[in-house]
Design a protein around this motif. Sequence first.
Motif, mmCIF file in Angstrom:
data_model
loop_
_atom_site.group_PDB
_atom_site.id
_atom_site.type_symbol
_atom_site.label_atom_id
_atom_site.label_comp_id
_atom_site.label_asym_id
_atom_site.label_seq_id
_atom_site.Cartn_x
_atom_site.Cartn_y
_atom_site.Cartn_z
ATOM 1 N N ASP A 184 0.837 -1.211 0.000
ATOM 2 C CA ASP A 184 0.000 0.000 0.000
ATOM 3 C C ASP A 184 0.866 1.253 0.000
ATOM 4 O O ASP A 184 0.600 2.202 -0.747
ATOM 5 C CB ASP A 184 -0.921 -0.003 1.224
ATOM 6 C CG ASP A 184 -2.042 -1.017 1.125
ATOM 7 O OD1 ASP A 184 -2.390 -1.429 -0.004
ATOM 8 O OD2 ASP A 184 -2.571 -1.419 2.180
ATOM 9 N N ALA A 185 1.904 1.258 0.844
ATOM 10 C CA ALA A 185 2.772 2.435 0.942
ATOM 11 C C ALA A 185 3.495 2.701 -0.379
ATOM 12 O O ALA A 185 3.755 3.860 -0.734
ATOM 13 C CB ALA A 185 3.783 2.244 2.068
ATOM 14 N N LEU A 186 3.798 1.637 -1.118
ATOM 15 C CA LEU A 186 4.491 1.767 -2.402
ATOM 16 C C LEU A 186 3.527 1.910 -3.576
ATOM 17 O O LEU A 186 3.953 1.981 -4.724
ATOM 18 C CB LEU A 186 5.380 0.532 -2.630
ATOM 19 C CG LEU A 186 6.568 0.363 -1.681
ATOM 20 C CD1 LEU A 186 7.169 -1.030 -1.814
ATOM 21 C CD2 LEU A 186 7.622 1.423 -1.942
ATOM 22 N N GLU A 187 2.240 1.954 -3.267
ATOM 23 C CA GLU A 187 1.176 2.059 -4.269
ATOM 24 C C GLU A 187 1.229 0.901 -5.267
ATOM 25 O O GLU A 187 1.101 1.080 -6.482
ATOM 26 C CB GLU A 187 1.237 3.416 -4.985
ATOM 27 C CG GLU A 187 1.044 4.584 -4.036
ATOM 28 C CD GLU A 187 1.045 5.933 -4.734
ATOM 29 O OE1 GLU A 187 1.539 6.015 -5.883
ATOM 30 O OE2 GLU A 187 0.534 6.915 -4.148
ATOM 31 N N LEU A 188 1.439 -0.297 -4.727
ATOM 32 C CA LEU A 188 1.430 -1.519 -5.525
ATOM 33 C C LEU A 188 0.100 -2.231 -5.311
ATOM 34 O O LEU A 188 -0.250 -2.550 -4.167
ATOM 35 C CB LEU A 188 2.555 -2.465 -5.095
ATOM 36 C CG LEU A 188 4.001 -1.991 -5.205
ATOM 37 C CD1 LEU A 188 4.932 -3.072 -4.664
ATOM 38 C CD2 LEU A 188 4.347 -1.672 -6.645
ATOM 39 N N GLU A 189 -0.603 -2.491 -6.391
ATOM 40 C CA GLU A 189 -1.794 -3.325 -6.257
ATOM 41 C C GLU A 189 -1.398 -4.796 -6.294
ATOM 42 O O GLU A 189 -1.805 -5.589 -5.453
ATOM 43 C CB GLU A 189 -2.787 -3.021 -7.378
ATOM 44 C CG GLU A 189 -4.083 -3.800 -7.242
ATOM 45 C CD GLU A 189 -5.096 -3.407 -8.303
ATOM 46 O OE1 GLU A 189 -6.085 -4.151 -8.447
ATOM 47 O OE2 GLU A 189 -4.903 -2.374 -8.970
ATOM 48 N N ARG A 190 -0.568 -5.129 -7.288
ATOM 49 C CA ARG A 190 -0.056 -6.485 -7.445
ATOM 50 C C ARG A 190 1.395 -6.396 -7.915
ATOM 51 O O ARG A 190 1.809 -5.380 -8.481
ATOM 52 C CB ARG A 190 -0.873 -7.274 -8.481
ATOM 53 C CG ARG A 190 -2.287 -7.578 -8.053
ATOM 54 C CD ARG A 190 -3.129 -8.075 -9.224
ATOM 55 N NE ARG A 190 -2.684 -9.368 -9.739
ATOM 56 C CZ ARG A 190 -3.024 -10.536 -9.206
ATOM 57 N NH1 ARG A 190 -3.794 -10.578 -8.140
ATOM 58 N NH2 ARG A 190 -2.601 -11.676 -9.736
ATOM 59 N N ALA A 191 2.137 -7.461 -7.700
ATOM 60 C CA ALA A 191 3.535 -7.480 -8.133
ATOM 61 C C ALA A 191 3.971 -8.918 -8.364
ATOM 62 O O ALA A 191 3.344 -9.870 -7.878
ATOM 63 C CB ALA A 191 4.434 -6.825 -7.085
ATOM 64 N N ALA A 192 5.050 -9.069 -9.116
ATOM 65 C CA ALA A 192 5.770 -10.335 -9.127
ATOM 66 C C ALA A 192 6.637 -10.359 -7.878
ATOM 67 O O ALA A 192 7.188 -9.336 -7.472
ATOM 68 C CB ALA A 192 6.632 -10.445 -10.381
ATOM 69 N N VAL A 193 6.748 -11.521 -7.270
ATOM 70 C CA VAL A 193 7.540 -11.644 -6.037
ATOM 71 C C VAL A 193 8.562 -12.752 -6.225
ATOM 72 O O VAL A 193 8.217 -13.873 -6.606
ATOM 73 C CB VAL A 193 6.646 -11.934 -4.816
ATOM 74 C CG1 VAL A 193 7.500 -12.002 -3.546
ATOM 75 C CG2 VAL A 193 5.565 -10.867 -4.662
ATOM 76 N N LEU A 194 9.817 -12.422 -5.949
ATOM 77 C CA LEU A 194 10.937 -13.366 -6.046
ATOM 78 C C LEU A 194 11.540 -13.511 -4.661
ATOM 79 O O LEU A 194 11.807 -12.518 -3.983
ATOM 80 C CB LEU A 194 11.970 -12.834 -7.038
ATOM 81 C CG LEU A 194 13.242 -13.620 -7.341
ATOM 82 C CD1 LEU A 194 13.850 -13.124 -8.649
ATOM 83 C CD2 LEU A 194 14.303 -13.509 -6.234
ATOM 84 N N GLY A 195 11.780 -14.745 -4.252
ATOM 85 C CA GLY A 195 12.415 -14.960 -2.962
ATOM 86 C C GLY A 195 13.417 -16.101 -3.004
ATOM 87 O O GLY A 195 13.201 -17.102 -3.684
ATOM 88 N N TYR A 196 14.506 -15.914 -2.268
ATOM 89 C CA TYR A 196 15.564 -16.923 -2.170
ATOM 90 C C TYR A 196 15.627 -17.476 -0.757
ATOM 91 O O TYR A 196 15.746 -16.711 0.215
ATOM 92 C CB TYR A 196 16.910 -16.304 -2.562
ATOM 93 C CG TYR A 196 18.115 -17.055 -2.027
ATOM 94 C CD1 TYR A 196 18.403 -18.347 -2.475
ATOM 95 C CD2 TYR A 196 18.945 -16.492 -1.061
ATOM 96 C CE1 TYR A 196 19.491 -19.055 -1.968
ATOM 97 C CE2 TYR A 196 20.038 -17.183 -0.559
ATOM 98 C CZ TYR A 196 20.301 -18.465 -1.014
ATOM 99 O OH TYR A 196 21.371 -19.161 -0.505
#
Length: 265
Positions: free
Chosen positions: A78-90
């Motif tokens: 919300d703070a970054l004004e992202l509704e949806r994103a791709a998420v990568l995690g290691y």
Amino acid sequence: MRYTINRRSYWVEDSGTGFPLVMLHGFTGSTRTFDETCAALDGDYRLIKVDLPGHGRTGPLGVVTMEQFCRDLDALFDALELERAAVLGYSLGGRAALSFAALYPERVEKLLLESASPGLETTDEQLARQAKDKTLAEMIRDKGIDTFVSYWENIPLFRTQDRLSQQAKTAIREERLAQDPGGLWESLLGMGTGHQPSWWERMSDLQMDVQLVVGALDEKFCRINDRMEKRIPEASYIVVEKAGHAIHLEKPKIFAKIVDGFMIK
């Protein structure tokens, strides 16, 4: 840049334009972890790298559970004004990314998991891992970060990193030594594998595209991801030859191509 989320202060690096890719590092890592991979990317993306609780410039936040971190990440969107994103995690970041996708699926357009797992299946396994993590936390507390890093960099999981250049090995060691020992202690007790929920029974609920990536030399995580692929409806699976647990460090250019392919499909 710092963002205060639910009274906790997170360090976030936000650069570029295009579709957002949120990147979550592993245990003893930081936003620096993916620098070489990001430099090799061909596509234009909005890259959002987050220092996890206890790590990097986020530093100690108290013991933060996996569920609490995922709630904070939702608020950070919300703070970054992202509704949806791709998420990568290691690794640790992969467990966090998978947990976030399970708890907030409406936020995750697609999911790339590098050397990740859904946690442990049984209570006995969880309790045994909690005991191991407690022992590691006590090592950090009682013997200091130098002793812990010397131990950690020599565990079998990272043996394949012996082939890296001396410059690369020095950079990894410096990143680990720069951690706050109290933050690592808190991370083990809050977001360690034995403390997080098991998502094995929820794998079939993941309806987004999921890219699983493991190194061929990482036999344990090859076995785990073989099982994950069978349970996740929209999963694809890449095994990187001559790589171990940390593909983004051992084969950064290959990993960058995987990320590019993941982002455009």
